[in-house]
Enzyme design. Structure first.
Site, PDB file in Angstrom:
ATOM      1  N   GLY A   1      -1.187 -11.928  -5.125  1.00  0.00           N
ATOM      2  CA  GLY A   1      -2.630 -11.670  -5.195  1.00  0.00           C
ATOM      3  C   GLY A   1      -2.970 -10.268  -4.720  1.00  0.00           C
ATOM      4  O   GLY A   1      -3.848  -9.603  -5.278  1.00  0.00           O
TER       5      GLY A   1
ATOM      6  N   LYS B   1      -5.937 -19.423  -1.623  1.00  0.00           N
ATOM      7  CA  LYS B   1      -4.685 -18.672  -1.421  1.00  0.00           C
ATOM      8  C   LYS B   1      -3.624 -19.175  -2.410  1.00  0.00           C
ATOM      9  O   LYS B   1      -3.964 -19.807  -3.403  1.00  0.00           O
ATOM     10  CB  LYS B   1      -4.232 -18.797   0.042  1.00  0.00           C
ATOM     11  CG  LYS B   1      -5.222 -18.173   1.040  1.00  0.00           C
ATOM     12  CD  LYS B   1      -5.300 -16.668   0.892  1.00  0.00           C
ATOM     13  CE  LYS B   1      -6.314 -16.063   1.852  1.00  0.00           C
ATOM     14  NZ  LYS B   1      -6.537 -14.632   1.595  1.00  0.00           N
TER      15      LYS B   1
ATOM     16  N   ASP C   1      -3.986 -15.586   7.378  1.00  0.00           N
ATOM     17  CA  ASP C   1      -2.691 -16.060   6.870  1.00  0.00           C
ATOM     18  C   ASP C   1      -1.941 -16.906   7.903  1.00  0.00           C
ATOM     19  O   ASP C   1      -0.950 -17.557   7.570  1.00  0.00           O
ATOM     20  CB  ASP C   1      -1.820 -14.868   6.451  1.00  0.00           C
ATOM     21  CG  ASP C   1      -2.387 -14.161   5.219  1.00  0.00           C
ATOM     22  OD1 ASP C   1      -3.141 -14.796   4.465  1.00  0.00           O
ATOM     23  OD2 ASP C   1      -2.068 -12.975   5.021  1.00  0.00           O
TER      24      ASP C   1
ATOM     25  N   ARG D   1       0.831  -1.219   0.000  1.00  0.00           N
ATOM     26  CA  ARG D   1       0.000   0.000   0.000  1.00  0.00           C
ATOM     27  C   ARG D   1       0.859   1.260   0.000  1.00  0.00           C
ATOM     28  O   ARG D   1       0.471   2.278  -0.576  1.00  0.00           O
ATOM     29  CB  ARG D   1      -0.946  -0.031   1.212  1.00  0.00           C
ATOM     30  CG  ARG D   1      -2.095  -1.050   1.038  1.00  0.00           C
ATOM     31  CD  ARG D   1      -2.628  -1.502   2.363  1.00  0.00           C
ATOM     32  NE  ARG D   1      -3.834  -2.312   2.272  1.00  0.00           N
ATOM     33  CZ  ARG D   1      -3.867  -3.632   2.060  1.00  0.00           C
ATOM     34  NH1 ARG D   1      -2.734  -4.291   1.870  1.00  0.00           N
ATOM     35  NH2 ARG D   1      -5.023  -4.286   2.026  1.00  0.00           N
TER      36      ARG D   1
HETATM   37  C1  S3P Z   1      -4.238  -9.068   2.293  1.00  0.00           C
HETATM   38  C2  S3P Z   1      -5.465  -9.552   2.621  1.00  0.00           C
HETATM   39  C3  S3P Z   1      -5.741 -10.978   2.839  1.00  0.00           C
HETATM   40  C4  S3P Z   1      -4.471 -11.780   3.070  1.00  0.00           C
HETATM   41  C5  S3P Z   1      -3.394 -11.418   2.109  1.00  0.00           C
HETATM   42  C6  S3P Z   1      -3.046  -9.937   2.201  1.00  0.00           C
HETATM   43  C7  S3P Z   1      -4.084  -7.623   2.057  1.00  0.00           C
HETATM   44  O1  S3P Z   1      -6.410 -11.495   1.716  1.00  0.00           O
HETATM   45  O2  S3P Z   1      -4.738 -13.166   3.002  1.00  0.00           O
HETATM   46  O3  S3P Z   1      -2.207 -12.167   2.378  1.00  0.00           O
HETATM   47  O4  S3P Z   1      -2.943  -7.124   2.061  1.00  0.00           O
HETATM   48  O5  S3P Z   1      -5.114  -6.951   1.872  1.00  0.00           O
HETATM   49  P1  S3P Z   1      -8.019 -11.335   1.586  1.00  0.00           P
HETATM   50  O6  S3P Z   1      -8.320  -9.934   1.879  1.00  0.00           O
HETATM   51  O7  S3P Z   1      -8.374 -11.675   0.180  1.00  0.00           O
HETATM   52  O8  S3P Z   1      -8.573 -12.299   2.585  1.00  0.00           O
END
Ligand code: S3P
Length: 432
Positions: free
Chosen positions: A94, A342, A315, A27
């Site tokens: 992701g 995941k 996580d 971010r």
């Molecule tokens: C994250 C949110 C989570 C987490 C990922 C990082 C983030 O995923 O599992 O490792 O930085 O917003 P989700 O929001 O899809 O659950």
């Protein structure tokens, strides 16, 4: 391939600081790139996922200079991103993909994004559907669900969006798109999820408000460059906190770790399992609390982990499942269907790995059931499923057996914790 040898001293002891938080590092680059002026980021996580974010913004013409964990980003405002000369390679990340899609949705250029084998299988319709509703033109396999995806953004209209899944990535993607929309974008989250995006937007002087479970922001606000210090990642600290909690005679402190309450589910669960654990909040960096966590090893008991707790420790569930194997009684993990989506299907990966180690564990559609106190685990050769958090779980499991444990494809651990094996060595006194 790495082999963990038998240790004379099996407790773990010492003090460490873990690398910067992954969610906050992503971010920081993104918001700094959308701001006007130079933002300096300290303690940036140099794991591969965050480097994918950094590279993507460089490819879009943002001036970024990195010296170790210090990064300087000079943004040219919301309209400053250029059309990239290459498709954007988002690797394994992701978070980069889903948050970036929100930004690209508002940017009047054409982009093509792709990733590695794992990312190519992960669902993106959770963000492409609301972003299309806002006006973005998105194409990809399975009607915009799977990478590679191409985006033509610009002229967004605001939406009021109730999250159908408890995902901070989806919330953040819609809020980031909302920065570019004409009017007020609202996201309603039925269950609280990590709120780093909202906190950091405020640090960049964006007016974002929360009323109950509804978050609102007006589009076309100017982000003012700011300096950010990234706290240590509690999701990385969790591996050693859990290791110490289940090994009698252990005593460790993790310093300068992020203590945002939307992330500290693992601390609460360890306490409820009976761990001897203390937390001191020392200061705030921007709007994020930071402090030290100390844990002593002892006897633990099983419990049920479900509902609103899940997003606060999503996580950490692989390492919590390992802790449960050492606790007295049964642990039931429910409402965690997201684990199947995941970096790998983490329910299957944990069940297969811990079963092979001799733990009595079964997978359910949305969680796991683990019988505790199984005695010493079996050694053997295990793989990480190319998933950093499964790889680190195997490394910690090697502390629970007298037999040797070999981990193949351990390189993926550098996705989130590049110095994991150094910290492992310093706390366990072993060389891997
Ligand atoms: C994250 C949110 C989570 C987490 C990922 C990082 C983030 O995923 O599992 O490792 O930085 O917003 P989700 O929001 O899809 O659950």
């Amino acid at each position: 391939m790495l082999t963990f040898s038998q240790k004379e001293e099996s407790s773990i002891k010492g003090t460490i600081s873990v690398p910067g938080d992954k969610s906050i590092s992503h971010r920081a680059i993104m918001l700094a790139a959308l701001a006007n002026g130079e933002s300096k980021i300290k303690n940036f996580l140099t794991g591969e996922d965050c480097l994918s974010t950094l590279q993507a913004f460089e490819d879009m013409g943002v001036s970024i200079k990195r010296d170790g964990q210090s990064v300087s980003v000079t943004g040219e405002g919301l309209n400053g991103l250029k059309e990239a000369k290459v498709p954007l390679d988002l690797g394994n990340s992701g978070t980069t993909t889903r948050l970036l899609l929100g930004i690209l949705a508002g940017t009047p250029n054409h982009y093509c994004i792709y990733g590695d084998q794992s990312l190519t299988k992960r669902p993106m319709d959770r963000v492409t559907l609301p972003l299309r509703e806002m006006g973005a033109k998105i194409d990809g396999r399975e009607d915009g669900n799977l990478l590679p995806i191409s985006v033509r953004g610009g002229s967004l209209k605001p939406i009021s969006y109730t999250l159908p899944i408890n995902s901070a990535q989806v919330k953040s993607s819609v809020l980031l798109a909302g920065l570019f929309a004409e009017g007020v974008t609202k996201v309603i989250e039925p269950v609280p999820t990590r709120d780093h995006t909202e906190r950091m937007l405020k640090a960049f002087q964006v007016d974002v408000t929360r009323a109950g479970n509804e978050i609102s922001l007006k589009g076309n606000q100017t982000l003012i460059a700011t300096d950010i210090e990234v706290p240590g990642d509690i999701s990385s600290a969790a591996f050693f906190l859990c290791a110490a909690a289940m090994k009698k005679g252990s005593h460790i402190t993790v310093k300068d770790v992020g203590l945002n309450p939307t992330r500290t589910g693992v601390v609460d669960v360890l306490k409820r399992m009976g761990a001897n654990l203390s937390v001191s909040t020392n200061r705030y960096i921007g709007d994020e609390p930071i402090g030290d966590i100390t844990v002593d090893g002892g006897n633990l008991k099983g419990m049920t982990i479900s509902g609103d707790d899940i997003p606060r420790l999503i996580d950490e569930l692989p390492i919590i499942a390992l802790v449960a194997s050492q606790a007295k009684g049964k642990t039931v993990i429910q409402d965690a269907r997201e684990l199947r989506l995941k970096e790998t299907d983490r329910i299957q990966a944990v069940v297969d790995t811990l079963s092979k180690m001799g733990v009595s564990i079964s997978g359910t559609e949305d969680g796991m059931i683990i019988e505790g106190r199984q005695g010493p685990l079996n050694g053997g050769t295990f793989n990480s499923y190319h998933d950093h958090r499964i790889g680190m779980m195997v490394a910690i499991a090697s502390l629970l057996t007298d037999e040797s444990v070999t981990l193949t494809d351990e390189e993926c651990i550098s996705i989130s914790y590049p110095s994991f094996f150094e910290d492992f060595g310093s706390l366990t006194g072993s060389h891997v």
